[in-house]
Design a protein around this motif. Sequence first.
Motif, mmCIF file in Angstrom:
data_model
loop_
_atom_site.group_PDB
_atom_site.id
_atom_site.type_symbol
_atom_site.label_atom_id
_atom_site.label_comp_id
_atom_site.label_asym_id
_atom_site.label_seq_id
_atom_site.Cartn_x
_atom_site.Cartn_y
_atom_site.Cartn_z
ATOM 1 N N GLN A 1 0.847 -1.185 0.000
ATOM 2 C CA GLN A 1 0.000 0.000 0.000
ATOM 3 C C GLN A 1 0.885 1.238 0.000
ATOM 4 O O GLN A 1 1.832 1.335 0.789
ATOM 5 N N VAL A 2 0.595 2.184 -0.906
ATOM 6 C CA VAL A 2 1.404 3.389 -1.046
ATOM 7 C C VAL A 2 0.519 4.619 -1.162
ATOM 8 O O VAL A 2 -0.658 4.537 -1.506
ATOM 9 N N PHE A 3 1.126 5.741 -0.850
ATOM 10 C CA PHE A 3 0.560 7.058 -1.135
ATOM 11 C C PHE A 3 1.471 7.665 -2.192
ATOM 12 O O PHE A 3 2.694 7.693 -2.018
ATOM 13 N N VAL A 4 0.896 8.109 -3.307
ATOM 14 C CA VAL A 4 1.688 8.773 -4.341
ATOM 15 C C VAL A 4 1.033 10.100 -4.685
ATOM 16 O O VAL A 4 -0.190 10.241 -4.639
ATOM 17 N N GLU A 5 1.873 11.063 -5.000
ATOM 18 C CA GLU A 5 1.398 12.391 -5.372
ATOM 19 C C GLU A 5 2.193 12.855 -6.570
ATOM 20 O O GLU A 5 3.400 12.615 -6.656
ATOM 21 N N GLY A 6 1.515 13.504 -7.503
ATOM 22 C CA GLY A 6 2.217 14.001 -8.677
ATOM 23 C C GLY A 6 1.274 14.671 -9.649
ATOM 24 O O GLY A 6 0.130 15.002 -9.321
ATOM 25 N N GLN A 7 1.766 14.843 -10.864
ATOM 26 C CA GLN A 7 1.001 15.496 -11.916
ATOM 27 C C GLN A 7 0.343 14.441 -12.795
ATOM 28 O O GLN A 7 1.003 13.490 -13.225
ATOM 29 N N PRO A 8 -0.949 14.613 -13.075
ATOM 30 C CA PRO A 8 -1.630 13.639 -13.932
ATOM 31 C C PRO A 8 -1.281 13.836 -15.399
ATOM 32 O O PRO A 8 -0.990 14.950 -15.844
ATOM 33 N N GLU A 9 -1.284 12.742 -16.119
ATOM 34 C CA GLU A 9 -1.115 12.759 -17.566
ATOM 35 C C GLU A 9 -2.119 11.768 -18.129
ATOM 36 O O GLU A 9 -2.201 10.638 -17.662
ATOM 37 N N VAL A 10 -2.895 12.194 -19.102
ATOM 38 C CA VAL A 10 -3.865 11.308 -19.728
ATOM 39 C C VAL A 10 -3.340 10.956 -21.112
ATOM 40 O O VAL A 10 -2.988 11.828 -21.900
ATOM 41 N N ARG A 11 -3.259 9.659 -21.362
ATOM 42 C CA ARG A 11 -2.797 9.186 -22.664
ATOM 43 C C ARG A 11 -3.993 8.651 -23.443
ATOM 44 O O ARG A 11 -4.750 7.837 -22.935
ATOM 45 N N SER A 12 -4.156 9.129 -24.654
ATOM 46 C CA SER A 12 -5.214 8.628 -25.533
ATOM 47 C C SER A 12 -4.607 7.631 -26.507
ATOM 48 O O SER A 12 -3.463 7.791 -26.946
ATOM 49 N N PHE A 13 -5.382 6.597 -26.835
ATOM 50 C CA PHE A 13 -4.887 5.592 -27.770
ATOM 51 C C PHE A 13 -6.073 4.925 -28.449
ATOM 52 O O PHE A 13 -7.225 5.111 -28.062
ATOM 53 N N THR A 14 -5.777 4.144 -29.484
ATOM 54 C CA THR A 14 -6.798 3.391 -30.184
ATOM 55 C C THR A 14 -6.662 1.930 -29.802
ATOM 56 O O THR A 14 -5.582 1.342 -29.927
ATOM 57 N N LYS A 15 -7.755 1.353 -29.318
ATOM 58 C CA LYS A 15 -7.763 -0.054 -28.928
ATOM 59 C C LYS A 15 -7.696 -0.944 -30.161
ATOM 60 O O LYS A 15 -7.909 -0.481 -31.286
ATOM 61 N N SER A 16 -7.417 -2.215 -29.933
ATOM 62 C CA SER A 16 -7.293 -3.157 -31.046
ATOM 63 C C SER A 16 -8.603 -3.306 -31.824
ATOM 64 O O SER A 16 -8.585 -3.635 -33.011
ATOM 65 N N ASP A 17 -9.734 -3.032 -31.180
ATOM 66 C CA ASP A 17 -11.017 -3.123 -31.887
ATOM 67 C C ASP A 17 -11.384 -1.826 -32.599
ATOM 68 O O ASP A 17 -12.465 -1.692 -33.157
ATOM 69 N N GLY A 18 -10.478 -0.830 -32.577
ATOM 70 C CA GLY A 18 -10.688 0.423 -33.293
ATOM 71 C C GLY A 18 -11.333 1.519 -32.476
ATOM 72 O O GLY A 18 -11.441 2.654 -32.943
ATOM 73 N N THR A 19 -11.773 1.238 -31.272
ATOM 74 C CA THR A 19 -12.400 2.259 -30.440
ATOM 75 C C THR A 19 -11.324 3.063 -29.699
ATOM 76 O O THR A 19 -10.202 2.600 -29.507
ATOM 77 N N ALA A 20 -11.706 4.258 -29.293
ATOM 78 C CA ALA A 20 -10.780 5.127 -28.572
ATOM 79 C C ALA A 20 -10.678 4.693 -27.120
ATOM 80 O O ALA A 20 -11.653 4.239 -26.517
ATOM 81 N N GLY A 21 -9.508 4.836 -26.563
ATOM 82 C CA GLY A 21 -9.292 4.520 -25.158
ATOM 83 C C GLY A 21 -8.415 5.585 -24.531
ATOM 84 O O GLY A 21 -7.794 6.399 -25.217
#
Length: 146
Positions: A69-89
């Motif tokens: 169990q940990v506590f972490v703090e930092g800056q968020p980063e959101v990564r967008s990608f295309t799933k293998s079925d072609g939908t966005a993730g």
Amino acid sequence: MIKIQVIGRLGKDCLVNNVNGRNVINFTVAHSERYKDSQGVQQERTTWVDCAYWTDRTAVAPYLLKGTQVFVEGQPEVRSFTKSDGTAGAALSMRVREVQLLGSKNDGGSQPGNNNYNAPQANTSSPSSSTTSNGGSEEPIDDLPF
């Protein structure tokens, strides 16, 4: 500045990599929440956060094991990608600034540690002096100015 804080358990052991001469510790934290849905049924939702801790302080790495169990703090980063079925993730990741070990799966996380690997260790020694009140019990002397 946007900052996030997460308390959760590691999903697997961390990996220490060297990228362009800099050390990075990669790990994944799972944060679970319990809630009741509109029908009153107890539900659980788990959010996984991919963490990258760019640091020369790799001494923490042997303690970042699956289930810890940990506590972490930092800056968020959101990564967008295309799933293998072609939908966005999308995936939530964090550029970690601070890591604190809270407990391992073996001890149930009930004994919070004082292992802050980003800032200097705070002095946690308790006062050794005590005074006796009228009731005869010992109370520690509080040396705080407020």
